[in-house]
Design a protein around this motif. Structure first.
Motif, mmCIF file in Angstrom:
data_model
loop_
_atom_site.group_PDB
_atom_site.id
_atom_site.type_symbol
_atom_site.label_atom_id
_atom_site.label_comp_id
_atom_site.label_asym_id
_atom_site.label_seq_id
_atom_site.Cartn_x
_atom_site.Cartn_y
_atom_site.Cartn_z
ATOM 1 N N THR A 20 0.764 -1.166 -0.144
ATOM 2 C CA THR A 20 0.185 0.194 0.070
ATOM 3 C C THR A 20 0.755 1.274 -0.142
ATOM 4 O O THR A 20 0.476 2.055 -0.913
ATOM 5 C CB THR A 20 -1.031 -0.011 1.387
ATOM 6 O OG1 THR A 20 -1.729 -1.371 1.280
ATOM 7 C CG2 THR A 20 -1.720 1.325 1.240
ATOM 8 N N GLU A 24 0.910 3.931 -3.104
ATOM 9 C CA GLU A 24 0.604 5.399 -2.905
ATOM 10 C C GLU A 24 1.601 6.392 -3.306
ATOM 11 O O GLU A 24 1.474 7.285 -3.703
ATOM 12 C CB GLU A 24 0.165 5.668 -1.173
ATOM 13 C CG GLU A 24 -1.179 4.940 -0.906
ATOM 14 C CD GLU A 24 -1.254 5.020 0.400
ATOM 15 O OE1 GLU A 24 -0.657 5.255 1.204
ATOM 16 O OE2 GLU A 24 -2.632 4.709 0.948
ATOM 17 N N TRP A 28 1.205 8.963 -6.263
ATOM 18 C CA TRP A 28 1.608 10.352 -6.125
ATOM 19 C C TRP A 28 2.387 10.861 -7.236
ATOM 20 O O TRP A 28 2.363 11.985 -7.795
ATOM 21 C CB TRP A 28 1.876 10.721 -4.999
ATOM 22 C CG TRP A 28 2.855 12.033 -4.543
ATOM 23 C CD1 TRP A 28 4.371 12.086 -4.325
ATOM 24 C CD2 TRP A 28 2.323 13.583 -4.821
ATOM 25 N NE1 TRP A 28 4.636 13.428 -4.094
ATOM 26 C CE2 TRP A 28 3.460 14.171 -4.480
ATOM 27 C CE3 TRP A 28 1.085 13.856 -5.007
ATOM 28 C CZ2 TRP A 28 3.442 15.629 -4.573
ATOM 29 C CZ3 TRP A 28 1.083 15.407 -4.927
ATOM 30 C CH2 TRP A 28 2.103 16.134 -4.795
#
Length: 240
Positions: A20, A24, A28
């Motif tokens: 995760t 993430e 970004w």
């Protein structure tokens, strides 16, 4: 962002959490690329540069980056210039800033030990999986298979700007010509966006950038000149 990006998370966390965090982080960075790329005609930066997007309509991130670029232009006596090539190109700040934000988010999410490398702009936190401080090699400007220095630390932002991959792509904004005199500039400090911009500015200054870096508070540096001289701060965090 036109460059390879790697992430090494050394925390003892469940595999699902590690996945995760990595997902993430790269989501970004892809968002930043889509917004700030100067190679994508539909990016926010390109639309703003063409006058198709008003500043009042721009994203918070774009407004923040433009404001910081203006501050950096002032702080570097104009040598960090997002318009040095004629059009808007904040890449000399954005890559480091994006990686710094990603590292800050990782830290807030529970990763106290990681290394994020965005094409030579590196944010280090904590320790590697061996339990030792992270080590970062500064590429040799003439030999891509070698390093000229190795840095080590547990909380460092390391940015390098050089001419060995893309040629003399950094321009001296005062003369409007490619910057000469320095082959590579590495800046070490607490914030990767600032370190990235300062390295770009010093490269644009040429040999005068060495003295400017010597006076730069809170940062350390290493430079390799076109004449193959390697100079660095006395307190540069060199590996043993």
């Amino acid at each position: 962002m036109g460059t390879p990006i790697s992430l090494d998370i050394a925390d003892d966390l469940p595999a699902g959490q590690l996945d995760t965090l990595a997902d993430e982080t790269f989501a970004w960075l892809r968002e930043v690329d889509a917004r700030f790329s100067t190679y994508r005609p539909d990016s926010e930066v390109c639309r703003f540069d063409r006058g198709e997007l008003l500043l009042s309509e721009a994203s918070t991130d774009l407004r923040r980056v433009l404001a910081r670029c203006a501050d950096l232009w002032d702080a570097t006596d104009g040598f960090f210039d997002a318009y040095a090539t004629g059009g808007l190109d904040p890449s000399g700040y954005v890559k480091g800033w994006a990686a710094q934000v990603a590292s800050d988010r990782l830290l807030a999410a529970g990763s106290a030990n990681h290394c994020l490398n965005a094409g030579g702009d590196v944010r280090l936190r904590g320790r590697s999986s061996s339990g030792q401080p992270w080590r970062v090699g500064v590429r040799h400007p003439w030999d891509p298979s070698a390093v000229c220095l190795v840095l080590a630390g547990t909380d460092l932002a390391v940015a390098t700007s050089g001419v060995y991959e893309r040629g003399h792509h950094v321009r001296d904004p005062r003369r409007g010509t490619p910057a000469r005199g320095l082959r590579s500039v590495t800046v070490v400090g607490p914030d990767l966006g600032l370190a990235d911009a300062y390295a770009t500015a010093a490269l644009a200054m040429g040999v005068a950038g060495i003295g400017w870096l010597d006076r730069l508070p809170g940062h350390r540096h290493a430079v390799v000149t076109d004449a193959a001289h390697c100079l660095h701060s006395t307190d540069l965090p060199l590996a043993d």
